[in-house]
Motif scaffolding. Sequence first.
Motif, PDB file in Angstrom:
ATOM      1  N   SER A  84      19.728 -38.208  -1.705  1.00 39.50           N
ATOM      2  CA  SER A  84      18.356 -38.654  -1.433  1.00 39.50           C
ATOM      3  C   SER A  84      18.362 -40.058  -0.841  1.00 39.50           C
ATOM      4  CB  SER A  84      17.511 -38.609  -2.707  1.00 39.50           C
ATOM      5  OG  SER A  84      17.937 -39.570  -3.651  1.00 39.50           O
ATOM      6  N   ASP A  85      19.247 -40.918  -1.356  1.00 39.11           N
ATOM      7  CA  ASP A  85      19.368 -42.277  -0.811  1.00 39.11           C
ATOM      8  C   ASP A  85      19.926 -42.257   0.603  1.00 39.11           C
ATOM      9  OD1 ASP A  85      18.430 -43.372  -3.163  1.00 39.11           O
ATOM     10  OD2 ASP A  85      20.428 -43.774  -3.984  1.00 39.11           O
ATOM     11  N   SER A  88      17.254 -40.614   3.104  1.00 36.19           N
ATOM     12  CA  SER A  88      16.075 -41.458   3.282  1.00 36.19           C
ATOM     13  C   SER A  88      16.416 -42.746   4.020  1.00 36.19           C
ATOM     14  CB  SER A  88      15.450 -41.782   1.917  1.00 36.19           C
ATOM     15  OG  SER A  88      14.309 -42.592   2.059  1.00 36.19           O
ATOM     16  N   ASN A  89      17.455 -43.433   3.579  1.00 25.37           N
ATOM     17  CA  ASN A  89      17.853 -44.683   4.228  1.00 25.37           C
ATOM     18  C   ASN A  89      18.329 -44.446   5.655  1.00 25.37           C
ATOM     19  OD1 ASN A  89      17.274 -46.128   1.905  1.00 25.37           O
ATOM     20  ND2 ASN A  89      19.368 -46.045   1.139  1.00 25.37           N
ATOM     21  N   SER A 146       6.340 -39.922  -4.546  1.00 22.88           N
ATOM     22  CA  SER A 146       7.742 -40.235  -4.278  1.00 22.88           C
ATOM     23  C   SER A 146       7.887 -41.211  -3.121  1.00 22.88           C
ATOM     24  CB  SER A 146       8.512 -38.953  -3.953  1.00 22.88           C
ATOM     25  OG  SER A 146       9.782 -39.249  -3.418  1.00 22.88           O
ATOM     26  N   HIS A 148      10.817 -42.165  -1.886  1.00 24.01           N
ATOM     27  CA  HIS A 148      11.841 -41.629  -0.996  1.00 24.01           C
ATOM     28  C   HIS A 148      11.230 -40.669   0.019  1.00 24.01           C
ATOM     29  CE1 HIS A 148      14.836 -43.286  -3.757  1.00 24.01           C
ATOM     30  NE2 HIS A 148      15.791 -42.924  -2.918  1.00 24.01           N
ATOM     31  N   SER A 151       9.015 -42.618   2.587  1.00 25.16           N
ATOM     32  CA  SER A 151       9.842 -43.342   3.558  1.00 25.16           C
ATOM     33  C   SER A 151      10.525 -42.388   4.525  1.00 25.16           C
ATOM     34  CB  SER A 151      10.890 -44.184   2.831  1.00 25.16           C
ATOM     35  OG  SER A 151      10.288 -45.169   2.020  1.00 25.16           O
ATOM     36  N   ALA A 185      15.750 -34.944   1.796  1.00 22.47           N
ATOM     37  CA  ALA A 185      15.645 -36.155   0.977  1.00 22.47           C
ATOM     38  C   ALA A 185      14.617 -35.971  -0.128  1.00 22.47           C
ATOM     39  CB  ALA A 185      15.268 -37.338   1.861  1.00 22.47           C
ATOM     40  N   ARG A 189      15.226 -35.390  -4.576  1.00 26.67           N
ATOM     41  CA  ARG A 189      14.619 -36.137  -5.675  1.00 26.67           C
ATOM     42  C   ARG A 189      14.191 -35.219  -6.818  1.00 26.67           C
ATOM     43  NH1 ARG A 189      16.189 -40.830  -6.121  1.00 26.67           N
ATOM     44  NH2 ARG A 189      14.249 -41.723  -6.957  1.00 26.67           N
TER      45      ARG A 189
END
Length: 244
Positions: A84-85, A88-89, A146, A148, A151, A185, A189
């Motif tokens: 997920s990180d 998303s990032n 959320s 995440h 974003s 993503a 979560r």
Amino acid sequence: MRKMRISITVLALLVTSGCASTGNNGFWHELGEHSYSSVKQKSVWMPLAAAAVFGATSADHEVSEWAIEKQPIFGSTNGASNWSDILSNGLVLSALVTSFMQREEGFEPLKTDLLALGSAYYFTAGMKKVADRTRPDGSNRLSFPSLHASSAFSAAQVTARNISAYDTSHPRAIRTGLFALASGAAWARVEAARHYPADVLAGAAIGNFFASIGNAFIADRENVAVSYVPTPDGGELRVQWLFK
């Protein structure tokens, strides 16, 4: 009672995003028009409606429990959290890079997209405190909506729009791929026991909503101003949208 609170919060999201106009001209009128147009898009109202249904029924907890137990996509809670990180990032980075690569005078695309992404981020963060929903893993009360998902979807929208400015041979496939990554993503979560389905659906709607408003204001890129203001603790980077 909690199901009722989530449903009311989703309704508040819909109302506040669709009724932003407070005058006949100027900033609020323009923002209200674009907000109303954005909230009517399927990418906004459909996930909001789905979030309301999940939040008002037992399906929200049932799907969450199933995802945590079965781990159908990512295999483990830790794996889902890591992915997920990463997703998303990565999407946020792609949005910023594609904005920067347009290289208009004064990097106006980058400024505009920073404002859209930042608005989605801070609105979502604020709604978390209003909803006060406990996460599936019980770690805190910041489950809904959320961040995440918000974003990821706002970044996917921005990236898709920026890429469309170039002569690409498969724009639809690229857009589909970006939103598949954003969906991954968001779902991660749920498997990571950090969010319920209603949380990520609402987050997706918020991200799409603010990115859509940013797209609507694209003609006003020259009116975006970025300034650095020194403070006793260091400084603040301020991004402002100037309206005539």
